[in-house]
Design a protein around this motif. Structure first.
Motif, PDB file in Angstrom:
ATOM      1  N   LEU A  77       0.899  -1.286  -0.084  1.00 23.96           N
ATOM      2  CA  LEU A  77      -0.078  -0.057  -0.128  1.00 23.96           C
ATOM      3  C   LEU A  77       0.998   1.427   0.144  1.00 23.96           C
ATOM      4  O   LEU A  77       1.808   1.624   1.230  1.00 23.96           O
ATOM      5  N   SER A  78       1.214   1.579  -1.435  1.00 26.98           N
ATOM      6  CA  SER A  78       2.071   2.557  -0.878  1.00 26.98           C
ATOM      7  C   SER A  78       1.013   4.021  -0.997  1.00 26.98           C
ATOM      8  O   SER A  78       0.078   4.584  -1.557  1.00 26.98           O
ATOM      9  N   LYS A  79       2.255   5.011  -0.585  1.00 26.11           N
ATOM     10  CA  LYS A  79       1.301   6.496  -0.069  1.00 26.11           C
ATOM     11  C   LYS A  79       2.082   6.981  -1.676  1.00 26.11           C
ATOM     12  O   LYS A  79       1.641   8.299  -1.426  1.00 26.11           O
ATOM     13  N   ASN A  80       2.396   7.021  -2.622  1.00 24.94           N
ATOM     14  CA  ASN A  80       2.850   7.720  -3.474  1.00 24.94           C
ATOM     15  C   ASN A  80       1.069   7.912  -4.747  1.00 24.94           C
ATOM     16  O   ASN A  80       1.223   6.083  -4.965  1.00 24.94           O
ATOM     17  N   HIS A  83       0.449   6.038  -7.744  1.00 29.63           N
ATOM     18  CA  HIS A  83       0.132   4.136  -8.089  1.00 29.63           C
ATOM     19  C   HIS A  83      -1.576   4.344  -7.924  1.00 29.63           C
ATOM     20  O   HIS A  83      -2.138   3.568  -8.174  1.00 29.63           O
ATOM     21  N   HIS A  84      -1.963   5.610  -7.904  1.00 30.45           N
ATOM     22  CA  HIS A  84      -3.714   5.566  -8.111  1.00 30.45           C
ATOM     23  C   HIS A  84      -4.209   5.389  -9.473  1.00 30.45           C
ATOM     24  O   HIS A  84      -3.690   6.321 -10.498  1.00 30.45           O
ATOM     25  N   ASP A  85      -5.419   4.573  -9.505  1.00 29.47           N
ATOM     26  CA  ASP A  85      -5.512   3.829 -10.606  1.00 29.47           C
ATOM     27  C   ASP A  85      -6.819   5.159 -10.972  1.00 29.47           C
ATOM     28  O   ASP A  85      -8.371   4.671 -10.682  1.00 29.47           O
ATOM     29  N   GLU A  86      -6.801   6.291 -11.707  1.00 24.23           N
ATOM     30  CA  GLU A  86      -7.612   7.549 -11.136  1.00 24.23           C
ATOM     31  C   GLU A  86      -8.665   7.841 -12.234  1.00 24.23           C
ATOM     32  O   GLU A  86      -8.277   7.278 -13.672  1.00 24.23           O
ATOM     33  N   THR A 325      -0.129  -1.505  -4.890  1.00 23.95           N
ATOM     34  CA  THR A 325       0.865  -0.911  -6.311  1.00 23.95           C
ATOM     35  C   THR A 325       0.380  -2.447  -7.012  1.00 23.95           C
ATOM     36  O   THR A 325       1.130  -3.271  -7.688  1.00 23.95           O
ATOM     37  N   ARG A 326      -0.006  -3.265  -6.490  1.00 21.65           N
ATOM     38  CA  ARG A 326      -0.960  -4.922  -6.419  1.00 21.65           C
ATOM     39  C   ARG A 326      -2.116  -5.527  -6.286  1.00 21.65           C
ATOM     40  O   ARG A 326      -2.666  -4.647  -4.938  1.00 21.65           O
ATOM     41  N   PRO A 327      -2.493  -6.348  -6.498  1.00 22.01           N
ATOM     42  CA  PRO A 327      -3.658  -7.533  -5.851  1.00 22.01           C
ATOM     43  C   PRO A 327      -3.356  -7.972  -4.709  1.00 22.01           C
ATOM     44  O   PRO A 327      -2.376  -8.201  -4.444  1.00 22.01           O
ATOM     45  N   GLY A 338      -4.001  -0.429  -7.604  1.00 22.73           N
ATOM     46  CA  GLY A 338      -4.760   1.024  -8.254  1.00 22.73           C
ATOM     47  C   GLY A 338      -5.841   1.946  -7.534  1.00 22.73           C
ATOM     48  O   GLY A 338      -6.068   2.372  -6.898  1.00 22.73           O
ATOM     49  N   ASP A 339      -6.260   0.743  -6.312  1.00 20.99           N
ATOM     50  CA  ASP A 339      -7.222   1.192  -5.675  1.00 20.99           C
ATOM     51  C   ASP A 339      -7.109   2.002  -4.272  1.00 20.99           C
ATOM     52  O   ASP A 339      -5.519   1.758  -3.636  1.00 20.99           O
ATOM     53  N   PRO A 340      -8.062   2.811  -4.179  1.00 21.20           N
ATOM     54  CA  PRO A 340      -7.433   4.189  -2.576  1.00 21.20           C
ATOM     55  C   PRO A 340      -7.718   2.999  -1.119  1.00 21.20           C
ATOM     56  O   PRO A 340      -8.704   2.271  -1.291  1.00 21.20           O
ATOM     57  N   VAL A 341      -7.000   3.527  -0.212  1.00 21.42           N
ATOM     58  CA  VAL A 341      -7.002   2.229   0.876  1.00 21.42           C
ATOM     59  C   VAL A 341      -7.020   3.391   1.974  1.00 21.42           C
ATOM     60  O   VAL A 341      -6.040   4.834   1.753  1.00 21.42           O
TER      61      VAL A 341
END
Length: 447
Positions: A77-80, A83-86, A325-327, A338-341
């Motif tokens: 789970l990236s902070k960048n 990586h968001h699939d917007e 960053t990955r499933p 790509g999902d936000p958490v």
């Protein structure tokens, strides 16, 4: 770090019904006043829940303590935000408004190792226990001076007259903002507080003004930097020195670090003080215990009490954005790349699977392993300073204003809407007025 204005009603979104029935309304004004019943429902029935936020962004809410702690430390789970699939409708609606245009993205809340490791190492020197302890007299001076401004009136708005200016002036001192400029920072931060739950434009304008000032400050400090660091060198000078001595710190990184330390550092403490006073005034038996302890010269209950206030109704409702960053699987729920958490700290810290009687405020509670300041490599760097400010503020208020009371119906007080922070808009109080011998805050911030 503030989120977005709550919608009049929760919008339908995928997952808004579960096998146990409809999900409680989220992000309404009523929810902002007391989100804990809705979070309890989510913990039990949909602990990792996908919902559409008022901004239109769809994100996963993580509400159980064990899942939250795991997610906070999960390197997948990236902070960048890269990586968001917007989707198109969500473009630019995560993070701090205006930070991208102002070139302030390269700060600790938006980066991963190895850049995060490098920048955190440089900044951590300002928050060592020794450095924070040396700063304690200044925090006490600010608390006394601020109270001195309204002591004779018998009433105050504790948010705007005390909880808000105290951390602003403190963090400005730490950064090295000249005292003659600190009121500008107070104005810009005030716009962030006022507009944080509303139109993003107000925050973006403040960010732009702050960015311009920081660029000028960096140039001035670099020109005046002595060959060797002196005792207690301010943080901006320290970052410039590191940049000039091979650490490869760009001017944007220096500005972004100064910006996020101010932005993240002041509002958390504003809310810690405001939420803490609110909780104590609504739990008079706990407030009396603390005042009795302070009158006896004991600080043990103050220290455990601040940790309990952080757990019970902390200043940060949700941890800042993370992106898969990955499933991966969180709490038994599949999360796509790509999902936000969003980790809901307020829900995790009232999980009955982790804390005994979690909805009870107990200042003597010894189990202080709350997640109020996060967990893992992104654990709040400024937590020691925030604890110092919270302890000093509450002890000073309860000692110097012993009959402090609500000056308005507590049920009518409004909470600022938003995703990340949780705090009151105002906190009107009354007390027996007295003549203060201390100078007002202007004397200590403008000399």
């Amino acid at each position: 770090m503030s989120g977005h204005r709550p919608a009049p009603a929760h919008r339908p979104a995928p997952g808004d019904r579960t096998s146990d029935g409809p999900v409680p309304e989220l992000f309404t004004w009523e929810f902002a006043s007391d989100p804990y019943p809705a979070y309890a429902w989510l913990r039990e029935h949909a602990p990792v829940h996908r919902t559409r936020l008022p901004s239109g962004v769809e994100a996963w809410l993580v509400t159980r303590y064990a899942d939250a702690k795991q997610a906070l430390a999960d390197p997948r789970l990236s902070k960048n935000p890269a990586h968001h699939d917007e989707p198109a409708h969500a473009k630019g609606k995560t993070g701090i408004p205006g930070e991208r245009k102002a070139e302030l993205m390269t700060h600790l809340l938006n980066i991963d190792p190895p850049d995060h490791t490098r920048l955190r190492r440089l900044v951590s020197k300002a928050f060592t226990p020794r450095r924070v302890a040396e700063f304690a007299p200044r925090v006490q001076e600010l608390a006394d001076d601020l109270i001195g401004r309204f002591a004779a009136t018998g009433s105050a708005d504790l948010i705007h007259e005390f909880a808000f200016p105290l951390p602003i002036y403190a963090i400005c001192d730490l950064l090295g903002v000249p005292r003659e400029d600190q009121d500008d920072f107070r104005d810009w931060a005030g716009m962030m507080i006022r507009h944080g739950g509303g139109p993003r434009g107000g925050v973006a304008r403040s960010v732009k003004k702050m960015r311009g000032y920081l660029a000028d400050l960096i140039h001035r400090k670099r020109a005046a930097l002595p060959p060797e660091p002196g005792p207690g060198e301010d943080l901006v000078s320290g970052l410039i020195r590191a940049s000039d001595h091979g650490e490869h710190l760009t001017e944007n990184e220096v500005a972004a670090m100064a910006f996020i330390l101010l932005f993240a550092g002041f509002e958390t403490t504003v809310n810690l003080i405001g939420n803490g006073v609110y909780a104590l005034l609504t739990h008079p038996e706990q407030r009396t215990r603390l005042q009795t302890s302070l009158a006896a010269g004991e600080r043990g209950l103050l220290e455990t009490g601040v940790e309990e206030l952080l757990r019970y109704d902390g200043p940060v409702e949700m941890a800042t954005w993370r992106f898969a960053t990955r499933p991966l699987t969180v709490g038994g729920q599949d999360v796509a790349a790509g999902d936000p958490v969003l980790v809901v700290l307020a829900a995790a810290d009232r999980d009955p699977e982790r804390f005994t009687e979690p909805d009870t405020l107990d200042l003597a509670r010894r189990d202080s392993q709350h997640l109020g300041y996060g967990h893992g490599i992104h654990y709040c760097l400024g937590a020691p300073l925030a604890r110092l400010e919270g302890q000093t503020a509450l002890a000073t208020l309860l000692t110097r204003l012993p009959d402090l009371a609500f000056a308005a119906d507590p049920a009518e007080l409004r909470w600022r809407g938003g995703l990340i922070m949780r705090g009151l808009r105002t906190l009107p109080v009354s007390f027996t007025p007295f003549a203060s011998s201390t100078d007002n805050v202007a004397s200590s911030t403008q000399k």
